[in-house]
Structure formats: C-alpha cells, structure tokens
Design a protein around this motif. Structure first.
Motif, PDB file in Angstrom:
ATOM      1  N   TYR A 183       0.722  -1.535   0.256  1.00  0.00           N
ATOM      2  CA  TYR A 183      -0.318  -0.164   0.005  1.00  0.00           C
ATOM      3  C   TYR A 183       0.854   1.805  -0.077  1.00  0.00           C
ATOM      4  O   TYR A 183       0.501   2.055  -0.827  1.00  0.00           O
ATOM      5  N   ALA A 184       2.149   1.209   0.619  1.00  0.00           N
ATOM      6  CA  ALA A 184       2.706   2.210   0.563  1.00  0.00           C
ATOM      7  C   ALA A 184       3.646   2.765  -0.249  1.00  0.00           C
ATOM      8  O   ALA A 184       3.724   3.896  -1.130  1.00  0.00           O
ATOM      9  N   ARG A 185       4.554   1.396  -1.032  1.00  0.00           N
ATOM     10  CA  ARG A 185       4.316   1.498  -2.460  1.00  0.00           C
ATOM     11  C   ARG A 185       3.873   2.253  -3.240  1.00  0.00           C
ATOM     12  O   ARG A 185       3.816   3.085  -4.034  1.00  0.00           O
ATOM     13  N   ALA A 186       2.075   2.122  -3.130  1.00  0.00           N
ATOM     14  CA  ALA A 186       1.233   1.896  -4.137  1.00  0.00           C
ATOM     15  C   ALA A 186       0.749   3.714  -4.145  1.00  0.00           C
ATOM     16  O   ALA A 186       0.677   5.282  -4.910  1.00  0.00           O
ATOM     17  N   VAL A 187       1.387   4.144  -2.949  1.00  0.00           N
ATOM     18  CA  VAL A 187       1.325   5.699  -2.702  1.00  0.00           C
ATOM     19  C   VAL A 187       2.153   6.553  -3.349  1.00  0.00           C
ATOM     20  O   VAL A 187       2.209   7.708  -3.769  1.00  0.00           O
ATOM     21  N   MET A 237      -6.034  -3.588  -1.326  1.00  0.00           N
ATOM     22  CA  MET A 237      -7.251  -2.363  -0.411  1.00  0.00           C
ATOM     23  C   MET A 237      -7.285  -3.910   0.777  1.00  0.00           C
ATOM     24  O   MET A 237      -7.557  -3.365   1.894  1.00  0.00           O
ATOM     25  N   ALA A 238      -7.787  -5.226  -0.568  1.00  0.00           N
ATOM     26  CA  ALA A 238      -8.004  -6.088   0.637  1.00  0.00           C
ATOM     27  C   ALA A 238      -7.350  -6.727   1.687  1.00  0.00           C
ATOM     28  O   ALA A 238      -7.084  -6.611   2.941  1.00  0.00           O
ATOM     29  N   ASP A 239      -5.871  -6.172   1.063  1.00  0.00           N
ATOM     30  CA  ASP A 239      -4.820  -6.599   1.779  1.00  0.00           C
ATOM     31  C   ASP A 239      -4.195  -5.874   3.135  1.00  0.00           C
ATOM     32  O   ASP A 239      -4.472  -5.658   4.402  1.00  0.00           O
ATOM     33  N   GLN A 240      -4.644  -4.228   2.482  1.00  0.00           N
ATOM     34  CA  GLN A 240      -4.706  -3.433   3.879  1.00  0.00           C
ATOM     35  C   GLN A 240      -6.029  -3.353   4.708  1.00  0.00           C
ATOM     36  O   GLN A 240      -5.677  -3.275   5.827  1.00  0.00           O
ATOM     37  N   ALA A 241      -6.815  -3.309   3.972  1.00  0.00           N
ATOM     38  CA  ALA A 241      -7.882  -3.631   5.382  1.00  0.00           C
ATOM     39  C   ALA A 241      -7.943  -5.061   6.206  1.00  0.00           C
ATOM     40  O   ALA A 241      -7.457  -4.662   7.469  1.00  0.00           O
ATOM     41  N   THR A 242      -7.241  -5.866   5.521  1.00  0.00           N
ATOM     42  CA  THR A 242      -6.911  -7.344   6.326  1.00  0.00           C
ATOM     43  C   THR A 242      -6.228  -6.680   7.726  1.00  0.00           C
ATOM     44  O   THR A 242      -6.193  -6.801   8.727  1.00  0.00           O
ATOM     45  N   HIS A 243      -5.126  -6.081   7.047  1.00  0.00           N
ATOM     46  CA  HIS A 243      -3.508  -5.383   8.436  1.00  0.00           C
ATOM     47  C   HIS A 243      -4.705  -5.146   9.188  1.00  0.00           C
ATOM     48  O   HIS A 243      -4.089  -4.602  10.397  1.00  0.00           O
ATOM     49  N   LEU A 244      -5.139  -3.711   8.733  1.00  0.00           N
ATOM     50  CA  LEU A 244      -5.801  -2.761   9.150  1.00  0.00           C
ATOM     51  C   LEU A 244      -6.385  -3.095  10.603  1.00  0.00           C
ATOM     52  O   LEU A 244      -6.170  -3.148  12.078  1.00  0.00           O
TER      53      LEU A 244
END
Length: 270
Positions: free
Chosen positions: A116-120, A173-180
C-alpha cells in the motif's frame, strides 16, 4: 525565528549551509565527507533535524573549521528558550507517548502495508524510483516503533473513504484492510475508529492531522502536506485541533463496530 529574533540554532543551521557552499561541496559530497546520508544533511539544512554534537564534530573536521560549529551548539544554542528547529516526523513518533491521528485520504503511515505504501509513493509517477525506494524504506522502518520497548498509544480515526478509495489494486486494498483490522484487534496500543460515509460533513474533513503527546509532557500538532509535515505548538492551534478531534471522535463508530466495517470492506475488495 522567535519573537522576530533569529535564534542561535537558526543561525547555526544557516552557517552550516554557507560553510558547505563556500567549500564548493554539494550535499552529497558533504554527506560522504561526514559519513552521513544526503537526506540527513538536507534535513539539517532545512531545520527539520537538529544536528548532533557528533555530526558537528565530523563537520568541523571535514571543513577544518577549528571546532566552531561544535562550540556554537554547546555555548550558544543551549541558551535558546524557544523551540529552535522542527523535530521531524520520525523524531516526534519516537518521543511520543500518544498519537491522536485523523486521516481523510490514506491509511496512517504507521499502519500501512508495504504494498500500500509503495502504491502511494508511486501514484502519478511523480517520484523517481530511487526516491520511492528511499521513502518506502523510511516508512517501513518507522513502523518499528510499534514493536519497540515503549510503543506510543495510537488512536486513529479514518474517514470511510480511506477504505473505499482504490490505491494500487483491489488485492492491495484487501490486504491493507485485513492488516488494519488485525493490528487494531491484536496490538494493545492501537485503537481504530471509522467515520461512516453515511454521516454528514464534519470539521476534520478539512485535512489530516496528528496531535502528539510527548513523553516530556509537551504537546505538538502535526499537519500533513505535499512537501513536508507542518508542526504546531501554539496554544490556539492546539486548542483548535483538540476541538476538531473531539467533534470527530463523537461521530466515529466505536472500535468493535469499526473493525467489523473494516473487515466488510476487506471482503468487498477481495
């Protein structure tokens, strides 16, 4: 500047840059001479990172100044009564006992996955590959504070749009939400609230911010920006951030409801 007067620290920072320029060196050349990174040299010259006595000792030796900058630090800067330079985000996080963090656009950096950070950072192809790598490394390393001996308490409020806005790919996005959701559930010092998109406009939508409570009892406000973080210490500014925070927290879902919503969003991206 403090009360219209040039502080000793501001003078020191300006003279460091002048000395480098008189030597005919770039920041990269100075960095090699003092065995620090170019980003550290830049941060010192921008007043974002205070030069340490070790840094100034190496600077004095590299430029053969007779130790003048080291003496300026110990004999002059110590007399300043005002805050003499911006601390810088990494320093603030390291000194904080609590971070109250609102984000209307992105997941807070300390809670981002690497993808996610890389995509940002890669968004819009505005940064060179080397800069993306440098920022990504800094972002991931900064997350170590969550798992150190004295992690700060983090209370994060996110607008639901943060979870719904595509960053990178659906998998990211799915991985980020799961991580969060996992961090908010498992980490004893992390609490996450979500402001539902079904709600009305609220004051915090004006921009992301952090209120940092420091271990020395001080408090600092941080406003995100395109170029750098702006740090605020004025009582009126902090009072405003407190009021906005409390109003937003009152509109946000409780932690368990927020985690439930985050998991639902994760499934919708999968």
């Amino acid at each position: 500047m403090a009360g219209g007067q040039l502080t000793a620290a501001a003078f020191l920072v300006a003279e460091l840059r002048r000395a480098r320029v008189r030597q005919g060196w770039s920041q990269e050349e100075l960095a090699r001479a003092v065995n620090y990174s170019p980003s550290m040299v830049s941060a010192v010259e921008l007043g974002q990172q205070p030069p340490t006595s070790k840094y100034l000792d190496l600077f004095d030796k590299a430029l053969d100044t007779g130790g003048i900058f080291g003496r300026m630090l110990t004999d002059l800067v110590a007399l300043d009564k005002a805050q003499v330079w911006q601390r810088g985000w990494r320093t603030i996080v390291g000194q904080a006992s609590k971070l109250r963090w609102f984000e209307p656009i992105y997941v807070p950096g300390l809670l981002q996955t690497e993808a996610y950070a890389r995509a940002v950072f890669e968004s819009g192809d505005l940064l060179a590959a080397e800069e993306v790598t440098s920022r990504l490394t800094d972002r991931i390393e900064s997350q170590n504070v969550l798992y150190g001996d004295r992690p700060p308490q983090i209370i994060a409020i996110l607008d639901e749009g943060v979870l719904r806005r595509l960053v990178g790919s659906r998998k990211i996005m799915a991985d980020q939400a799961t991580h969060l959701a996992r961090v908010a559930t498992e980490h004893p010092k992390v609490t996450v609230h979500v402001v539902s998109r079904s709600g009305e406009e609220y004051p915090a939508l004006g921009g992301g911010f952090v209120v940092a409570t420091l271990r020395d009892g001080g408090e600092l406000g941080c406003l995100g920006g395109q170029v750098k973080t702006h740090e605020l210490q004025e009582a009126a500014a902090l009072d405003r951030l407190h009021a906005v925070w409390e109003a937003t927290l009152g509109l946000a879902l409780p932690p368990q409801d927020s985690i439930r919503l985050i998991r639902e969003v994760a499934e919708s991206w999968a």
